[in-house]
Design a protein around this motif. Sequence first.
Motif, short mmCIF file in Angstrom:
data_model
loop_
_atom_site.label_atom_id
_atom_site.label_comp_id
_atom_site.label_asym_id
_atom_site.label_seq_id
_atom_site.Cartn_x
_atom_site.Cartn_y
_atom_site.Cartn_z
N LYS A 10 0.82 -1.36 0.01
CA LYS A 10 -0.14 -0.01 -0.05
C LYS A 10 0.81 1.42 -0.09
N ALA A 13 1.57 3.53 -2.87
CA ALA A 13 0.65 4.50 -3.37
C ALA A 13 1.25 5.74 -3.69
N SER A 86 -1.36 8.32 -6.11
CA SER A 86 -1.80 9.00 -5.02
C SER A 86 -0.66 10.45 -5.34
N GLY A 167 -6.41 3.90 -4.44
CA GLY A 167 -5.68 2.98 -4.39
C GLY A 167 -5.90 1.52 -4.95
#
Length: 199
Positions: A10, A13, A86, A167
Motif C-alpha cells: 500500500k 501508493a 496518489s 488506491g
Amino acid sequence: MAKDAKINSKEAAITLTWVLVPGKKQTICPDFFKGTEPWKSTDHWADFADWMKEHDPMKVDKETDVTLKYLQEQCGAKKIGIAGFSWGGMAAHHLMLKNPQLAAGVSLYGIIRDSEERYDLLNPTFFIFGEKDHTISYDQITLLEDKLKQYCKVAYKIKVYPGQVHGFAQLKPEDMKPEDKPYIEEARKDMIDWIKQFI
C-alpha cells in the motif's frame, strides 16, 4: 518499459515510477522524500495535511532533473514516460505540466488542485480514478475534464473505474475482491498501453 509491474505494498501508493523506452524494461523510483518516511496506509488521515507540508508533490523538479539526466546519459533513454500513484499521481500531473522531456504520463488518483496552470499539459497524460475515491470527488474529475477540453492542446484521457476506491490499482492479489479484480487488471493494462502508445 515496465510491462509486468507489480505493486507490492500500500505504501507504493505514493511512488512515482519512470518508464523507459520499450526493450529496456527498467523502472526507477527516485527518493522524492529525501530519506524521510513516506505516507503509509497505517498513518492517520488527520495527519495527512501536516505530512504534505513537508512532502509537496510540486517540489520534485530538482530530483526529476537528476533522474532524467541519469536515464538519458547512463541508460540511453530517448523517450521517457512517468506513472504515479496518489501522491506520485500529483507529482506526475505536476511534471506533465512542467517538463517537456517526458513523452507520456499517467496519474493514478492524484491531481494538482491549487494551480491555475494545471490544465496546460505539455505531453500526453492519462488520469485514472476510482468512482468511490474518498480523496477525489466526481465533481473534481468533471471539472478536470471540462478544463482540459477547454485548455489542453495535447492528447489526454480520463477514465473512472466503476465501484473502485482510492488506491485500487495497486492492491496485492490477496487484498483484491473478486468483483474488483477485473477493474484492477484493466487499469494496470490501460496504464501500460497509454505509455506504450507514446514511447
